[in-house]
Design a protein around this motif. Structure first.
Motif, PDB file in Angstrom:
ATOM      1  N   VAL A  71       0.737  -0.959   0.116  1.00 46.36           N
ATOM      2  CA  VAL A  71       0.080   0.075   0.218  1.00 46.36           C
ATOM      3  C   VAL A  71       0.874   1.432  -0.018  1.00 46.36           C
ATOM      4  CG1 VAL A  71      -1.750   1.418   1.389  1.00 46.36           C
ATOM      5  CG2 VAL A  71      -1.999  -1.222   1.305  1.00 46.36           C
ATOM      6  N   GLU A  73       1.206   4.201   1.560  1.00 51.02           N
ATOM      7  CA  GLU A  73       0.140   4.725   2.730  1.00 51.02           C
ATOM      8  C   GLU A  73       0.008   5.986   2.739  1.00 51.02           C
ATOM      9  OE1 GLU A  73       3.219   3.392   3.184  1.00 51.02           O
ATOM     10  OE2 GLU A  73       2.940   1.071   3.534  1.00 51.02           O
ATOM     11  N   GLN A  77      -2.734   5.107   7.402  1.00 53.76           N
ATOM     12  CA  GLN A  77      -2.360   3.640   6.945  1.00 53.76           C
ATOM     13  C   GLN A  77      -1.298   3.567   7.380  1.00 53.76           C
ATOM     14  OE1 GLN A  77      -3.079   4.357   2.787  1.00 53.76           O
ATOM     15  NE2 GLN A  77      -5.109   3.299   2.865  1.00 53.76           N
ATOM     16  N   VAL A 302     -10.110  -4.485  -5.342  1.00 55.63           N
ATOM     17  CA  VAL A 302      -8.736  -4.053  -5.020  1.00 55.63           C
ATOM     18  C   VAL A 302      -8.189  -3.079  -6.159  1.00 55.63           C
ATOM     19  CG1 VAL A 302      -6.352  -4.983  -4.562  1.00 55.63           C
ATOM     20  CG2 VAL A 302      -8.300  -6.205  -3.824  1.00 55.63           C
ATOM     21  N   TYR A 304      -5.741  -1.184  -6.219  1.00 61.73           N
ATOM     22  CA  TYR A 304      -4.175  -1.127  -6.730  1.00 61.73           C
ATOM     23  C   TYR A 304      -3.422  -2.256  -5.651  1.00 61.73           C
ATOM     24  CZ  TYR A 304      -2.952   1.874  -2.822  1.00 61.73           C
ATOM     25  OH  TYR A 304      -2.565   2.444  -1.686  1.00 61.73           O
ATOM     26  N   MET A 305      -2.150  -2.423  -5.996  1.00 64.67           N
ATOM     27  CA  MET A 305      -1.037  -3.018  -5.288  1.00 64.67           C
ATOM     28  C   MET A 305       0.162  -2.089  -5.676  1.00 64.67           C
ATOM     29  SD  MET A 305      -1.803  -5.633  -3.259  1.00 64.67           S
ATOM     30  CE  MET A 305      -3.360  -6.818  -3.053  1.00 64.67           C
ATOM     31  N   LYS A 306       0.978  -2.164  -4.554  1.00 65.93           N
ATOM     32  CA  LYS A 306       2.076  -1.566  -4.632  1.00 65.93           C
ATOM     33  C   LYS A 306       3.324  -2.503  -4.912  1.00 65.93           C
ATOM     34  CE  LYS A 306       4.699   0.067  -1.452  1.00 65.93           C
ATOM     35  NZ  LYS A 306       5.258   1.024  -0.329  1.00 65.93           N
ATOM     36  N   VAL A 327       2.815   1.789  -8.616  1.00 68.81           N
ATOM     37  CA  VAL A 327       1.224   1.424  -7.872  1.00 68.81           C
ATOM     38  C   VAL A 327       0.633   0.940  -9.335  1.00 68.81           C
ATOM     39  CG1 VAL A 327      -0.649   2.506  -7.208  1.00 68.81           C
ATOM     40  CG2 VAL A 327       1.659   3.345  -6.255  1.00 68.81           C
ATOM     41  N   SER A 400     -11.746   5.473   0.744  1.00 68.81           N
ATOM     42  CA  SER A 400     -10.405   4.340   0.645  1.00 68.81           C
ATOM     43  C   SER A 400     -10.104   4.496  -0.921  1.00 68.81           C
ATOM     44  CB  SER A 400     -10.539   2.973   1.076  1.00 68.81           C
ATOM     45  OG  SER A 400      -9.708   2.022   0.788  1.00 68.81           O
ATOM     46  N   SER A 401      -8.785   4.230  -1.064  1.00 69.85           N
ATOM     47  CA  SER A 401      -8.236   4.269  -2.441  1.00 69.85           C
ATOM     48  C   SER A 401      -7.641   2.610  -2.617  1.00 69.85           C
ATOM     49  CB  SER A 401      -7.092   5.267  -2.960  1.00 69.85           C
ATOM     50  OG  SER A 401      -5.940   5.085  -1.851  1.00 69.85           O
ATOM     51  N   PHE A 402      -7.616   1.841  -1.454  1.00 70.76           N
ATOM     52  CA  PHE A 402      -6.804   0.825  -1.793  1.00 70.76           C
ATOM     53  C   PHE A 402      -7.919  -0.490  -2.098  1.00 70.76           C
ATOM     54  CE2 PHE A 402      -4.838  -3.258   0.414  1.00 70.76           C
ATOM     55  CZ  PHE A 402      -3.808  -3.436  -0.472  1.00 70.76           C
TER      56      PHE A 402
END
Length: 419
Positions: A71, A73, A77, A302, A304-306, A327, A400-402
């Motif tokens: 994430v 953050e 977060q 979901v 995104y994932m980093k 990202v 939330s953006s995650f």
């Protein structure tokens, strides 16, 4: 020309206020190379927005790693991860090879399509119970509900609690904790308390106490459920460590619950907003499996994932440095014009549908078959019992953006009348 703001792409507050930035993602996909952004309150990052880019980066874990965090953050977060979860839990999503492969093997056999068939009765009973309640409330044949909390959250909560050995009377506690984890920036869902560091530590401790009690019970009295598999899991012939075992419980429940909940809520929003597609699905129930895939593409819970660049390298002619944040925006990839025909059209019979809703590569979602099974069960029950769906008020987006989705979905439904 669409202005592209790195803050709007990544900030939880921006998602809560303005929703998912589809137009900015569209504009980004038209640009060459990876675009670098500096957003206030976040580390700099490169946005990876195209389907082929995400596939390529996700399948090179030796170059682009997870162990430095998945994430990008925000301040809230970061406090949760640094002050709470990072010291108590080590989920497999934050492992790199070779550890990731070894730890993934612990639960992988339990999540195969054939093994997941045992979940079908649990999912069907949960779906029937929830829809029965809605039908009972619809005295004259028409009823209203807050679908996100009353149905979308309750269904995967029951399924996951069953396989993880969580007593039914503890489900409200676990739902609250999950909301606090994935909506740490949302004032309606975050853990109460002015001191965010203290709140993060208290949340981690509560998670740990809950899962520890289940682990101790399953070690003393093992059954054939997933809780027993995780509590007694071994890696290379040795019992899993405490933080890895707790991490497995944490990621299995929290990720499995919130993603499915958000897919269900946002999926019902899509069906209510596209009544012709809902009627097609009612008339062609064999399309349920394809409809679930389209919902997963359309909603992409979901977002995104980093990944972090391990060492200086060149990617498609572009220089990246060790420590750079990438990202991977799955939401953008799932509307990539180069892959999907009419990507901004919601179509329940879309085929092919190579969406990245569960990721790709070695970190492909371990619970994908479980999530699909759970969603199919509820969708079948709904289209069988309800003739019509429509919005009964304005939906509200989680801040939330995650993991993204709706925290409120007022829904009106008309119950199918007996012939």
């Amino acid at each position: 020309m669409t202005d592209i703001d790195g803050f709007d792409l990544i900030a939880p507050k921006a998602y809560g206020e303005r929703g998912i930035p589809h137009e900015q993602f569209r504009a980004l996909r038209a640009r060459d190379g990876l675009q670098r952004f500096e957003a206030e309150g976040f580390e700099p990052y490169y946005a990876v927005v195209r389907h082929d880019q995400i596939r390529e980066i996700s399948t090179q874990p030796e170059r682009f790693i997870n162990s430095r965090g998945i994430v990008l953050e925000s301040d809230a977060q970061r406090q949760i991860i640094e002050r709470g979860l990072a010291t108590q839990f080590r989920p497999i999503l934050m492992m790199d090879p070779p550890d990731h492969v070894d730890f993934r093997k612990v639960a992988a056999p339990w999540f195969t399509p054939r093994a997941i068939e045992r979940i079908a009765p649990i999912a069907e009973v949960s779906a029937r119970y929830l829809v029965d309640n809605l039908v009972e409330r619809a005295g004259s044949g028409e009823g209203e509900c807050e679908f996100s909390s009353e149905v979308a959250a309750a269904h995967p909560l029951r399924v996951l609690s069953t396989i993880l050995g969580i007593p039914q009377d503890r489900e409200p506690q676990l739902l609250r904790l999950t909301n606090e984890l994935f909506a740490a920036d949302d004032p309606d869902l975050q853990r109460e308390g002015d001191d965010r560091r203290q709140a993060a530590m208290a949340m981690a401790m509560e998670f740990m106490q809950l899962f520890n009690s289940i682990i101790e019970d399953r070690r003393a009295h093992p059954t054939d459920d997933l809780a027993s598999v995780l509590a007694n899991g071994q890696v290379k012939g040795e019992p899993m460590g405490v933080i890895e075992t707790l991490g497995y419980f944490l990621i299995t429940f929290t990720a499995g619950h919130d993603t499915t909940k958000n897919a269900l809520a946002s999926g019902m929003y899509a069906l209510a907003a596209h009544p012709d597609e809902y009627q097609r699905l009612r008339e062609n129930p064999d399309l349920v499996s394809k409809a679930v895939e389209e919902i997963l593409r359309w909603t992409t819970p979901v977002n995104y994932m980093k990944r972090v660049v391990l060492e200086d390298l060149e990617y498609r002619g572009q220089k990246l440095c060790a420590g750079d944040n990438l990202v991977l925006f799955y939401t953008s990839a799932n509307r990539d014009e180069a892959v999907f025909d009419e990507p901004y059209t919601f179509r329940i019979d879309r085929d092919p549908n190579p969406h990245l809703g569960f990721g790709i590569g070695e970190h492909f979602c371990l619970g994908a078959h479980l999530a699909r099974q759970s969603q199919r069960a509820l969708l079948r029950e709904l289209i069988t019992r309800f003739d019509e769906l429509e919005l009964a008020g304005e939906p509200a987006q989680i801040q939330s953006s995650f993991v993204v989705g709706l925290k409120k979905l007022p829904l009106r439904y008309r119950v199918k009348q007996a012939a």
